[in-house]
Design a protein around this motif. Structure first.
Motif, PDB file in Angstrom:
ATOM      1  N   ALA A  63       0.832  -1.200   0.000  1.00  0.00           N
ATOM      2  CA  ALA A  63       0.000   0.000   0.000  1.00  0.00           C
ATOM      3  C   ALA A  63       0.868   1.252   0.000  1.00  0.00           C
ATOM      4  O   ALA A  63       0.550   2.252  -0.660  1.00  0.00           O
ATOM      5  CB  ALA A  63      -0.929  -0.009   1.219  1.00  0.00           C
ATOM      6  N   ILE A  66       2.132   1.755  -3.506  1.00  0.00           N
ATOM      7  CA  ILE A  66       1.041   2.224  -4.370  1.00  0.00           C
ATOM      8  C   ILE A  66       0.845   3.716  -4.169  1.00  0.00           C
ATOM      9  O   ILE A  66       0.694   4.483  -5.129  1.00  0.00           O
ATOM     10  CB  ILE A  66      -0.265   1.451  -4.078  1.00  0.00           C
ATOM     11  N   ALA A  67       0.875   4.164  -2.913  1.00  0.00           N
ATOM     12  CA  ALA A  67       0.696   5.586  -2.624  1.00  0.00           C
ATOM     13  C   ALA A  67       1.851   6.407  -3.191  1.00  0.00           C
ATOM     14  O   ALA A  67       1.641   7.496  -3.744  1.00  0.00           O
ATOM     15  CB  ALA A  67       0.583   5.798  -1.113  1.00  0.00           C
ATOM     16  N   GLY A  72      -2.219   5.938  -6.644  1.00  0.00           N
ATOM     17  CA  GLY A  72      -3.084   5.472  -5.566  1.00  0.00           C
ATOM     18  C   GLY A  72      -4.216   6.435  -5.297  1.00  0.00           C
ATOM     19  O   GLY A  72      -4.335   7.509  -5.897  1.00  0.00           O
ATOM     20  N   ASN A  78      -5.851   2.300  -1.184  1.00  0.00           N
ATOM     21  CA  ASN A  78      -4.535   1.705  -1.402  1.00  0.00           C
ATOM     22  C   ASN A  78      -4.414   0.368  -0.658  1.00  0.00           C
ATOM     23  O   ASN A  78      -3.832  -0.586  -1.172  1.00  0.00           O
ATOM     24  CB  ASN A  78      -3.430   2.661  -0.954  1.00  0.00           C
ATOM     25  N   ARG A  81      -6.467  -2.231  -2.503  1.00  0.00           N
ATOM     26  CA  ARG A  81      -5.784  -2.561  -3.756  1.00  0.00           C
ATOM     27  C   ARG A  81      -4.565  -3.448  -3.488  1.00  0.00           C
ATOM     28  O   ARG A  81      -4.321  -4.419  -4.202  1.00  0.00           O
ATOM     29  CB  ARG A  81      -5.366  -1.283  -4.478  1.00  0.00           C
TER      30      ARG A  81
END
Length: 90
Positions: A63, A66-67, A72, A78, A81
């Motif tokens: 996460a 992703i951010a 994101g 996030n 996901r």
């Protein structure tokens, strides 16, 4: 002592195989399919490529990346996901 006379051994008689008189055996052998190909190999187990266990740390790390990627959404988006990607092996 009397002398023994030996006679030459006779060769075993060879004859053609007798036809089967048992009807059950005849039916089975007459209709049995013959495999002309190699037997298929067993499929590799799907567990051979076992995904790593989903842990809080792995989800948090994914996460975070992703951010940081700029693609994101919110923190919760996030997180979900990251869970989905790790579970599906993406």
């Amino acid at each position: 002592m009397a002398k023994r006379t030996t006679t030459p051994k006779s060769e075993p008689k060879t004859s053609a195989p007798k036809p089967s008189t048992n009807l059950e055996t005849a039916k089975v052998t007459a209709t049995s399919p013959v495999r002309k190909t190699v037997a298929p190999k067993k499929a590799a187990k799907a567990a051979a490529v076992t995904p790593m266990a989903l842990t809080h740390e792995r989800i948090a790390e994914r996460a975070y990346f992703i951010a940081k990627s700029g693609n994101g959404g919110s923190e919760i988006d996030n997180w979900h996901r990251a869970e989905r990607e790790l579970r599906d092996g993406v």
